[in-house]
Design a protein around this motif. Structure first.
Motif, PDB file in Angstrom:
ATOM      1  N   LEU A 114      -1.292  13.711   2.480  1.00  0.00           N
ATOM      2  CA  LEU A 114      -0.675  13.090   3.584  1.00  0.00           C
ATOM      3  C   LEU A 114      -0.653  11.728   3.711  1.00  0.00           C
ATOM      4  N   VAL A 115       0.270  11.039   3.908  1.00  0.00           N
ATOM      5  CA  VAL A 115       0.519   9.598   3.693  1.00  0.00           C
ATOM      6  C   VAL A 115       1.158   9.032   5.043  1.00  0.00           C
ATOM      7  N   ASP A 116       0.280   8.275   5.646  1.00  0.00           N
ATOM      8  CA  ASP A 116       0.604   7.755   6.889  1.00  0.00           C
ATOM      9  C   ASP A 116       1.330   6.452   6.717  1.00  0.00           C
ATOM     10  N   SER A 117       2.716   6.435   6.908  1.00  0.00           N
ATOM     11  CA  SER A 117       3.295   5.300   6.480  1.00  0.00           C
ATOM     12  C   SER A 117       3.677   4.362   7.660  1.00  0.00           C
ATOM     13  N   PRO A 118       3.821   2.865   7.251  1.00  0.00           N
ATOM     14  CA  PRO A 118       3.868   2.029   8.584  1.00  0.00           C
ATOM     15  C   PRO A 118       5.364   2.517   9.323  1.00  0.00           C
ATOM     16  N   GLY A 119       5.355   2.048  10.384  1.00  0.00           N
ATOM     17  CA  GLY A 119       6.413   2.299  11.377  1.00  0.00           C
ATOM     18  C   GLY A 119       7.507   1.395  11.212  1.00  0.00           C
ATOM     19  N   PHE A 120       8.825   2.054  11.146  1.00  0.00           N
ATOM     20  CA  PHE A 120      10.007   1.439  10.949  1.00  0.00           C
ATOM     21  C   PHE A 120      10.271   0.156  11.947  1.00  0.00           C
ATOM     22  N   GLY A 121      10.910  -0.793  11.603  1.00  0.00           N
ATOM     23  CA  GLY A 121      11.315  -1.851  12.364  1.00  0.00           C
ATOM     24  C   GLY A 121      12.699  -2.256  12.296  1.00  0.00           C
ATOM     25  N   ALA A 122      13.067  -3.485  12.449  1.00  0.00           N
ATOM     26  CA  ALA A 122      14.461  -3.875  12.381  1.00  0.00           C
ATOM     27  C   ALA A 122      14.913  -3.740  10.918  1.00  0.00           C
ATOM     28  N   PRO A 123      16.036  -3.749  10.665  1.00  0.00           N
ATOM     29  CA  PRO A 123      16.629  -3.707   9.064  1.00  0.00           C
ATOM     30  C   PRO A 123      16.012  -4.981   8.644  1.00  0.00           C
TER      31      PRO A 123
END
Length: 563
Positions: A114-123
């Motif tokens: 499992l890989v907890d990735s950073p949350g998406f933000g503005a492009p």
């Protein structure tokens, strides 16, 4: 050990990228190849902040391995894999580089990472870039949303993008414990997934209920949390056939790399099918039209020049004839009264000056007229070219240097006067003497002597008048002959000079026109040669591009089959 089939597919893609000198893609695919050959399948948990992504990872492994909170807690990826005992396999000093944690869990032991990735933000922001970098290494993706709202446009866009990066996609609908109408939200979300073409199971879950079930070891509560379905889906979609998951991930990565090779080649191929450089083609056609126009203009100005010179010769002859006739009329008037024997020298000078003036005026007029003709031809036929050298015009016009020859003018000498007087007086004396003999007078008497003297004087006077008329006629004839000679010789010289300049002007115009036509024709030949060479190069390049496209499209067909 037999190599997995997808490995050949990935290696063929790497070789294709190397052939097209896309070394950035080669490096990326080599890293991906190494990752896919590692044991375990990486499931990246992705989503926007505040959706419960990190809390879901903690609930899956039953441990607080990922920080949770209301702020942006996940700024770097956290990798959770199997270990015999709980231990942080790698703890970076800088939180932005991520963490690698090991836990003794059956799910992880089955080969799940499992890989907890950073949350998406503005492009374009750094956090989004880090999240996309983590997705690029995913074997499967678990996208997290919550039941507090239906899938937004940004989330649907994220899901479409994720499905292109990784074919194995799952969706977790969190926080169902907070939303009584989560079932309606789940149905709406499934419909929206179908609308955008994302094939992914949607599993409603509650991380809070899962954590409580783990603490209390309550199986019924665990079932109610939905995590049993989520784990079952993970086992079914990822762990049941990990080789298939790896193959689909490899195919997706290869397909994205191939698209970056195919797109520019297809654009180049389509551009090559278009007509050749329209600018060069237009220049070639323009050069051809210019050659044709110069040929038409050449024939036109030659006809115009011949007509103008013909008119000039006719006008020249008329002008010269008119001026010489005017001189002859003055000669007739002059010798009707003057005696050539006494005024011939003066008359000869006057005649020379008059004919010289005629020659100068006629020559000047001829030069001016030819200058106008030449300028007109040059301006209309060959603009921008000096086709009338000055020495040509200076050669125009003749000169007159022949002196008037003095005719044989009969003179009335004293001896001739005495002889004519004696002859006339003899006749008068004889006739008068014969007449007076009838009256009884002798043949020679005062009356006959007087009559003889009168007849002698009259004979001398009449002879002198007759001789003057003959001298005047001889002078007029001599002047007429001299003027005729001037007309013929000067006219011939002027016409010869006109024809000489005409031929020189025609040859000069022809030379300039020929050079212009040659330059235009050479320009057309050069452009045509360049077009042919460019067409040959384009054809060769187009053939090569078509072959490359055929190979890449065949490889893409294999990739689509693997997907």
């Amino acid at each position: 050990m037999t190599a997995p089939p997808w490995l050949d597919l990935l290696d063929d893609t790497i070789r294709a990228c190397a052939t097209h000198e896309r070394h950035d893609l080669v490096d990326r695919l080599l890293d991906r190849r190494a990752g896919l050959l590692e044991p375990g399948r990486r499931v990246v948990v992705a989503g926007y902040p505040g959706k419960g992504k990190s809390e879901l990872v903690n609930a899956l492994v039953g441990a607080d391995v990922c920080p949770v909170g209301t702020d942006l807690t996940t700024i770097a990826p956290t990798v959770v894999r199997h270990a015999e005992r709980p231990t942080p396999l790698l703890e970076a000093s800088d939180r932005s580089t991520g963490r690698d944690i090991g836990l003794p869990r059956a799910l992880l032991g089955a080969g799940l990472v499992l890989v907890d990735s950073p949350g998406f933000g503005a492009p374009g922001c750094p956090r989004t870039a880090r999240a996309l970098a983590v997705l690029a290494d995913a074997d499967a993706v678990l996208v997290v949303t919550d039941a507090t709202s239906e899938l937004s446009a940004l989330e649907l866009e994220l899901l479409v993008h994720v499905s292109r990066l990784c074919p194995t996609v799952l969706v977790a609908l969190t926080k169902i414990d907070l939303v009584p109408g989560w079932r309606r939200v789940a149905e709406v979300d499934r419909g929206r997934l179908a609308e955008v073409g994302v094939v992914a199971p949607l599993i409603p879950v509650s991380s809070v209920l899962r954590a409580a079930a783990v603490r209390t070891e309550d199986a019924e509560l665990n079932k109610e949390s939905g995590f049993a379905d989520l784990i079952g889906c993970l086992r079914r979609e990822v762990l049941t056939d990990p080789a298939r998951v790896a193959a689909r991930a490899a195919a997706a990565t290869s397909g994205l790399a191939l698209e970056q090779l195919i797109t520019p080649l297809r654009a180049e191929f389509d551009a090559g099918l278009a007509p050749t450089d329209t600018r060069a083609l237009s220049e070639w056609q323009s050069a051809g039209r210019r050659v044709e126009r110069l040929q038409r203009e050449s024939a036109r100005w030659q006809t115009q020049l011949a007509d103008d010179v013909g008119d000039l010769l006719a006008d020249l002859d008329f002008d010269l004839r008119e001026r010489t006739r005017r001189i002859l009329r003055e000669v007739d008037d002059y010798f009707d009264a003057a005696d050539p024997g006494t005024v011939w020298d003066e008359f000869s000078d006057w005649m020379h000056d008059a004919l010289t003036a005629v020659a100068e005026v006629n020559s000047g007029w001829l030069v001016e007229r030819f200058e106008w003709i030449a300028t007109r031809v040059a301006r209309k036929a060959l603009p921008g070219n000096d086709v009338v050298p000055g020495e040509m015009l200076r050669a125009l016009g003749g000169s007159w240097h022949d002196d008037l020859r003095k005719p044989n003018i009969e003179r009335f000498s004293p001896a001739q006067k005495v002889f004519v007087g004696l002859r006339g007086s003899y006749s008068g004396l004889l006739m008068s003497g014969l007449a007076t003999t009838l009256a009884g007078l002798p043949l020679i008497n005062p009356i006959s002597l007087g009559a003889g003297a009168a007849f002698g004087a009259r004979s001398v006077f009449e002879e002198r008048g007759a001789r003057l008329k003959r001298r005047q006629a001889v002078a007029k004839t001599a002047a007429q002959r001299h003027v005729d000679d001037f007309f013929l010789r000067y006219g011939k010289e002027a016409k010869d000079a006109t024809r000489t300049v005409h031929r020189a002007l025609r040859d000069r115009c022809t030379e300039v026109a020929h050079s212009l036509r040659e330059a235009a024709a050479e320009s057309a030949r050069v452009i045509k040669t360049e077009l042919e060479a460019e067409s040959a190069r384009n054809t060769a390049r187009l053939t090569q591009v078509r072959r490359d496209l055929e190979r890449l499209l065949a490889l893409r067909t294999r990739i689509e089959a693997a997907r």
